[in-house]
Design a protein around this motif. Structure first.
Motif, PDB file in Angstrom:
ATOM      1  N   LEU A  23       0.758  -1.255   0.077  1.00 46.21           N
ATOM      2  CA  LEU A  23      -0.123   0.083   0.040  1.00 46.21           C
ATOM      3  C   LEU A  23       0.767   1.347  -0.116  1.00 46.21           C
ATOM      4  N   PHE A  24       2.079   1.187   0.558  1.00 45.39           N
ATOM      5  CA  PHE A  24       3.070   2.518   0.660  1.00 45.39           C
ATOM      6  C   PHE A  24       3.799   2.510  -0.765  1.00 45.39           C
ATOM      7  N   ALA A  25       4.333   1.350  -1.082  1.00 49.71           N
ATOM      8  CA  ALA A  25       5.589   1.278  -2.024  1.00 49.71           C
ATOM      9  C   ALA A  25       4.930   1.302  -3.492  1.00 49.71           C
ATOM     10  N   THR A  26       3.710   0.842  -3.660  1.00 50.42           N
ATOM     11  CA  THR A  26       3.108   0.911  -5.190  1.00 50.42           C
ATOM     12  C   THR A  26       2.705   2.478  -5.561  1.00 50.42           C
ATOM     13  N   PRO A  27       2.401   3.082  -4.813  1.00 54.90           N
ATOM     14  CA  PRO A  27       1.975   4.456  -5.389  1.00 54.90           C
ATOM     15  C   PRO A  27       3.225   5.421  -5.334  1.00 54.90           C
ATOM     16  N   ALA A  28       4.257   4.861  -4.592  1.00 54.27           N
ATOM     17  CA  ALA A  28       5.600   5.589  -4.456  1.00 54.27           C
ATOM     18  C   ALA A  28       6.172   5.415  -5.816  1.00 54.27           C
ATOM     19  N   ALA A  29       6.380   4.210  -6.120  1.00 50.29           N
ATOM     20  CA  ALA A  29       7.130   3.610  -7.344  1.00 50.29           C
ATOM     21  C   ALA A  29       6.421   4.561  -8.657  1.00 50.29           C
ATOM     22  N   ALA A  30       5.037   4.245  -8.573  1.00 48.55           N
ATOM     23  CA  ALA A  30       4.184   4.884  -9.860  1.00 48.55           C
ATOM     24  C   ALA A  30       4.490   6.616  -9.749  1.00 48.55           C
ATOM     25  N   LEU A  31       4.821   7.055  -8.780  1.00 48.83           N
ATOM     26  CA  LEU A  31       4.742   8.542  -8.727  1.00 48.83           C
ATOM     27  C   LEU A  31       6.097   8.766  -8.911  1.00 48.83           C
ATOM     28  N   SER A  32       7.251   8.072  -8.846  1.00 49.01           N
ATOM     29  CA  SER A  32       8.606   8.385  -9.124  1.00 49.01           C
ATOM     30  C   SER A  32       8.664   8.436 -10.891  1.00 49.01           C
ATOM     31  N   ALA A  33       7.892   7.679 -11.353  1.00 46.28           N
ATOM     32  CA  ALA A  33       7.960   7.907 -12.666  1.00 46.28           C
ATOM     33  C   ALA A  33       7.742   9.450 -13.247  1.00 46.28           C
ATOM     34  N   TRP A  34       6.990   9.887 -12.710  1.00 42.07           N
ATOM     35  CA  TRP A  34       6.808  11.335 -12.967  1.00 42.07           C
ATOM     36  C   TRP A  34       7.882  12.337 -12.616  1.00 42.07           C
ATOM     37  N   LEU A  35       9.104  11.943 -12.118  1.00 43.44           N
ATOM     38  CA  LEU A  35       9.961  12.494 -11.544  1.00 43.44           C
ATOM     39  C   LEU A  35      11.351  12.089 -12.177  1.00 43.44           C
ATOM     40  N   PRO A  36      11.534  12.259 -13.313  1.00 44.26           N
ATOM     41  CA  PRO A  36      12.869  11.811 -13.757  1.00 44.26           C
ATOM     42  C   PRO A  36      13.931  12.460 -13.795  1.00 44.26           C
ATOM     43  N   GLY A  37      13.712  14.017 -13.577  1.00 42.95           N
ATOM     44  CA  GLY A  37      15.024  14.777 -13.606  1.00 42.95           C
ATOM     45  C   GLY A  37      15.345  15.001 -12.198  1.00 42.95           C
ATOM     46  N   MET A  38      14.858  14.713 -11.182  1.00 43.29           N
ATOM     47  CA  MET A  38      15.210  14.856  -9.752  1.00 43.29           C
ATOM     48  C   MET A  38      16.312  13.856  -9.187  1.00 43.29           C
ATOM     49  N   ASP A  39      16.981  14.403  -8.187  1.00 52.76           N
ATOM     50  CA  ASP A  39      18.028  13.607  -7.680  1.00 52.76           C
ATOM     51  C   ASP A  39      17.398  12.630  -6.839  1.00 52.76           C
ATOM     52  N   ALA A  48       7.382   9.597  -1.403  1.00 55.04           N
ATOM     53  CA  ALA A  48       6.834   9.050  -0.271  1.00 55.04           C
ATOM     54  C   ALA A  48       5.553  10.069   0.238  1.00 55.04           C
ATOM     55  N   SER A  49       5.681  11.401   0.130  1.00 60.06           N
ATOM     56  CA  SER A  49       4.387  11.965   0.384  1.00 60.06           C
ATOM     57  C   SER A  49       3.480  12.112  -0.543  1.00 60.06           C
ATOM     58  N   GLY A  50       3.938  11.779  -1.759  1.00 62.27           N
ATOM     59  CA  GLY A  50       2.550  11.366  -2.895  1.00 62.27           C
ATOM     60  C   GLY A  50       1.882  10.314  -2.574  1.00 62.27           C
ATOM     61  N   SER A  51       2.656   9.194  -2.006  1.00 65.29           N
ATOM     62  CA  SER A  51       2.224   7.996  -1.741  1.00 65.29           C
ATOM     63  C   SER A  51       1.269   8.031  -0.596  1.00 65.29           C
ATOM     64  N   LEU A  52       1.637   8.811   0.493  1.00 62.26           N
ATOM     65  CA  LEU A  52       0.852   9.148   1.669  1.00 62.26           C
ATOM     66  C   LEU A  52      -0.376   9.847   0.982  1.00 62.26           C
ATOM     67  N   ALA A  53      -0.545  10.807   0.181  1.00 63.21           N
ATOM     68  CA  ALA A  53      -1.611  11.544  -0.360  1.00 63.21           C
ATOM     69  C   ALA A  53      -2.546  10.523  -1.147  1.00 63.21           C
ATOM     70  N   VAL A  54      -1.972   9.842  -1.873  1.00 58.85           N
ATOM     71  CA  VAL A  54      -2.769   8.630  -2.609  1.00 58.85           C
ATOM     72  C   VAL A  54      -3.477   7.843  -1.516  1.00 58.85           C
ATOM     73  N   ASN A  55      -2.888   7.110  -0.802  1.00 61.72           N
ATOM     74  CA  ASN A  55      -3.446   6.436   0.342  1.00 61.72           C
ATOM     75  C   ASN A  55      -4.684   7.083   1.273  1.00 61.72           C
ATOM     76  N   LEU A  56      -4.315   8.400   1.537  1.00 62.10           N
ATOM     77  CA  LEU A  56      -5.502   9.105   2.303  1.00 62.10           C
ATOM     78  C   LEU A  56      -6.745   9.297   1.301  1.00 62.10           C
ATOM     79  N   LEU A  57      -6.434   9.596   0.270  1.00 64.86           N
ATOM     80  CA  LEU A  57      -7.590   9.758  -0.493  1.00 64.86           C
ATOM     81  C   LEU A  57      -8.296   8.641  -0.948  1.00 64.86           C
TER      82      LEU A  57
END
Length: 108
Positions: A23-39, A48-57
């Protein structure tokens, strides 16, 4: 593993930890696809914060529908993660495809 254990109702002491990890890692891995240029650190924090938001929603939606269970949570989070991941990858594939077509047109 967590999704499989939660969906088949396998009675195991490892079911809850694996399901929570899913429940925590799946949205985090999916959201990391949106962030290719970040360190790496920035990507980890934002995912991680986006995963928390997806889980809360998802929890809020399941509570509003009065169908809160481990199976429904796993299903809705998996579907949301799939949609998030595909929304990051499909436009990139279309862009690559259109660039490939324009390259062939300029050569002829």
């Amino acid at each position: 593993m967590g999704a499989a254990l939660a969906l088949i109702d396998f009675d195991s002491p490892m079911r809850a930890p694996f399901a929570l990890f899913h429940l925590f890692a799946t949205p985090a891995a999916a959201l990391s696809a949106w962030l290719p240029g970040m360190d790496r650190t920035g990507r980890l924090v934002v995912s991680a914060s986006g995963s928390l938001a997806v889980n809360l929603l998802a929890a809020q939606a399941l509570t509003a529908l009065d169908s809160r269970s481990a199976r429904n949570s796993v299903l809705i989070i998996s579907a949301a993660a799939l949609i998030i991941f595909l929304s990051a990858r499909i436009p990139k594939a279309w862009k690559d495809r259109s660039n490939r077509k324009s390259q062939f047109r300029t050569r002829t």
